[in-house]
Design an enzyme around this catalytic site. Structure first.
Site, PDB file in Angstrom:
ATOM      1  N   ASP A  39      -4.082   4.625  -1.564  1.00 11.55           N
ATOM      2  CA  ASP A  39      -4.348   4.060  -2.889  1.00 11.55           C
ATOM      3  C   ASP A  39      -5.441   3.007  -2.724  1.00 11.55           C
ATOM      4  OD1 ASP A  39      -2.567   1.140  -3.448  1.00 11.55           O
ATOM      5  OD2 ASP A  39      -2.567   2.188  -1.522  1.00 11.55           O
ATOM      6  N   GLY A  94      -0.955  -3.384   5.462  1.00  7.02           N
ATOM      7  CA  GLY A  94      -0.592  -4.667   6.049  1.00  7.02           C
ATOM      8  C   GLY A  94      -1.624  -5.706   5.640  1.00  7.02           C
ATOM      9  N   LYS A 131      -9.370   1.771   1.827  1.00  2.00           N
ATOM     10  CA  LYS A 131      -8.403   1.601   2.904  1.00  2.00           C
ATOM     11  C   LYS A 131      -8.546   2.634   4.003  1.00  2.00           C
ATOM     12  CE  LYS A 131      -5.193  -0.430  -0.245  1.00  2.00           C
ATOM     13  NZ  LYS A 131      -3.873  -0.497  -0.823  1.00  2.00           N
ATOM     14  N   ASP A 178       5.632   1.960  -7.077  1.00  2.00           N
ATOM     15  CA  ASP A 178       5.628   0.765  -6.232  1.00  2.00           C
ATOM     16  C   ASP A 178       4.661  -0.244  -6.831  1.00  2.00           C
ATOM     17  OD1 ASP A 178       4.060  -0.136  -3.203  1.00  2.00           O
ATOM     18  OD2 ASP A 178       5.944  -0.917  -3.981  1.00  2.00           O
ATOM     19  N   SER A 198       1.181  -0.914  -4.918  1.00  2.00           N
ATOM     20  CA  SER A 198       0.119   0.089  -4.852  1.00  2.00           C
ATOM     21  C   SER A 198      -0.347   0.390  -6.253  1.00  2.00           C
ATOM     22  CB  SER A 198       0.612   1.391  -4.232  1.00  2.00           C
ATOM     23  OG  SER A 198       1.526   1.148  -3.229  1.00  2.00           O
ATOM     24  N   SER A 203       4.148  -0.202   1.587  1.00  2.14           N
ATOM     25  CA  SER A 203       5.291  -0.502   0.741  1.00  2.14           C
ATOM     26  C   SER A 203       5.688   0.709  -0.107  1.00  2.14           C
ATOM     27  CB  SER A 203       4.975  -1.703  -0.149  1.00  2.14           C
ATOM     28  OG  SER A 203       3.805  -1.444  -0.880  1.00  2.14           O
ATOM     29  N   ARG A 254      -5.351  -0.518  -4.085  1.00  5.97           N
ATOM     30  CA  ARG A 254      -5.073  -1.865  -4.603  1.00  5.97           C
ATOM     31  C   ARG A 254      -4.848  -2.830  -3.453  1.00  5.97           C
ATOM     32  NH1 ARG A 254      -0.239  -2.801  -8.808  1.00  5.97           N
ATOM     33  NH2 ARG A 254      -1.777  -1.911 -10.207  1.00  5.97           N
ATOM     34  N   THR A 305       0.816  -1.208   0.000  1.00  6.37           N
ATOM     35  CA  THR A 305       0.000   0.000   0.000  1.00  6.37           C
ATOM     36  C   THR A 305       0.839   1.242   0.000  1.00  6.37           C
ATOM     37  OG1 THR A 305      -1.567  -1.161   1.318  1.00  6.37           O
ATOM     38  CG2 THR A 305      -1.694   1.191   1.431  1.00  6.37           C
TER      39      THR A 305
END
Lengths: 141, 277
Positions: free
Chosen positions: B60, B90, B76, B209, B212, B172, B62, B44
């Site tokens: 984000d 997480g 989220k 990243d 995400s 991440s 995903r 994330t």
């Protein structure tokens, strides 16, 4: 800090492997618990198992000792007397009691945790046999 | 003699009965060479920022399961109380259940005190719970809200440590987002500038990243008002097919053509309704 090392990770009671297997009908349940080994019997299956089992106990000990330091010996004594009284009035041993008085004393009536959501004891599929449970409680067994 | 059936019901909460079996199975599966199924994580980018009038949280959308995108548009930013929201990174289930439990606890607490809940209370409850489970609950959270003492922003790590800061990122993609924040953050920004900054930070996480992706969600919390903008910015729209794979008639030359009409008559007609419930 875990200063006592390996010894503090042992489970409280140490059943000897093979003499009291945990499966149904007294037979070792190989599918679920694997082959018997001394390591399996002695060590907990998850690092959190012991700390979760003793969580309520440890929290009570901590609260009582800080109460004793702040207010004197009478405070934990009075509270423990009330807890003991609340624990004595429950339903018959094979039925689930709501522990309402105990929860109110502890302050758990305003909290929700994993113990209320997961594995609710009021909804277990197994029940002890009523006659055996009452005899066990009265000490006749 | 039948076995005695005197049983204590389990005390409730987590049950560790299957841990040993799972460890044995994981070992067996690894020996064969397959992989155990992975928990759904939200690799994330989440971030939060304190601006002049309050807090802006961004995330984000995903959710991944190993190397596969499990959910292209998951939410989220979780509700904790009318003035407090929390982003979670997480393991998806852990963040979801944790924020719901804390939201219930905070509601009970605020009914008991008769006051609007404070962000510090939510922070304290979350860190005590996460520390109790020693990091096995994989929830990294960004908690933000406006209460009677002003706007507050906390970042909470899975083992239970917290930081109170003016701008935080987790997940991440946190490094990419933090780079944007470190470059352009100023204290006491205006709302539009702050929204653009958070959008850019999340976009940096989305494009740089792999964990995400998809859209940017924003949550603007000010004293008395919450704007939940979902989606604020669709950074990755699924493309429309530009071309057609069918060949035109006449691409292949036709040599001969013969037509046979088939004479069919309707014998029986029956209607069967589908169960589309």
């Amino acid at each position: 800090m875990n200063t006592r090392g390996f010894r503090s990770q042992l489970k409280d009671s140490v059943p000897v492997a093979g003499l009291c297997p945990q499966g149904a009908y007294g037979v070792q349940d190989t599918l679920r618990s694997g082959f018997t080994s001394v390591k399996n019997e002695l060590l907990p299956s998850h690092p959190l198992e012991l700390s979760e089992k003793n969580f309520q106990l440890n929290r009570d000990k901590m609260d009582f000792s800080s109460l004793r330091n702040i207010q004197g010996l009478h405070a934990p004594l009075k509270l423990q007397m009330e807890y003991k009284a609340a624990r004595q009035i429950q339903r018959l041993p094979f039925l689930q009691s709501s522990h309402l008085a105990l929860d109110t004393l502890r302050g758990n009536d305003e909290c929700i945790g994993f113990e209320d959501i997961l594995n609710d004891p009021a909804q277990t599929e197994v029940m002890g046999e009523p006659h055996m449970m009452v005899e066990h409680k009265l000490g006749l067994l | 003699m039948a076995t005695l059936s005197v049983c204590q019901p389990p005390p409730g909460g987590f049950s560790f009965d299957n841990c040993r079996r799972n460890a044995v199975l994981a070992g067996e599966v690894a020996a064969i060479g397959l992989g155990a199924p992975a928990a759904r994580k939200t690799g994330t980018t989440i971030c939060g920022i304190v601006f002049k009038d309050g807090i802006i949280l961004g995330a984000d959308t995903r959710a991944t399961e190993g190397m596969v995108v499990a959910d292209k548009n998951c939410s989220k930013i979780h509700y904790i109380s009318p003035n407090i929201y929390c982003c979670g990174a997480g393991t998806a289930a852990d963040t979801e259940m944790t924020t719901q439990i804390i939201s219930s606890n905070l509601e009970l607490h605020s009914l008991s005190t008769g006051r609007q809940p404070r962000v510090a209370t939510a922070n304290r409850m979350l860190k005590q719970m996460l520390f109790r489970y020693q990091g096995y609950i994989g929830a990294a959270l960004v908690l933000g809200g406006v209460d009677c003492n002003g706007p507050h922003l906390y970042s909470i790590y899975p083992h239970g440590s917290t930081d109170k800061l003016p701008y935080v990122t987790m997940g991440s993609g946190s490094l990419a987002a933090m780079a944007v924040f470190e470059d352009r953050y100023k204290p006491d920004m205006e709302e539009e500038d702050a929204k653009q900054l958070v959008r850019d930070a999340i976009a940096a996480g989305i494009f740089n990243d792999l964990g995400s992706g998809s859209n940017v969600d924003l949550c603007v919390i000010t004293k008395g008002k919450v704007d939940y903008l979902r989606p604020h910015d669709e950074a990755n729209k699924k493309g429309v097919r530009a071309g057609d794979y069918k060949y035109k008639r006449g691409t292949t030359a036709v040599l001969t053509k013969t037509v046979f009409p088939l004479k069919l008559e309707v014998v029986e007609e029956s209607i069967q309704t589908m169960d589309t419930s």
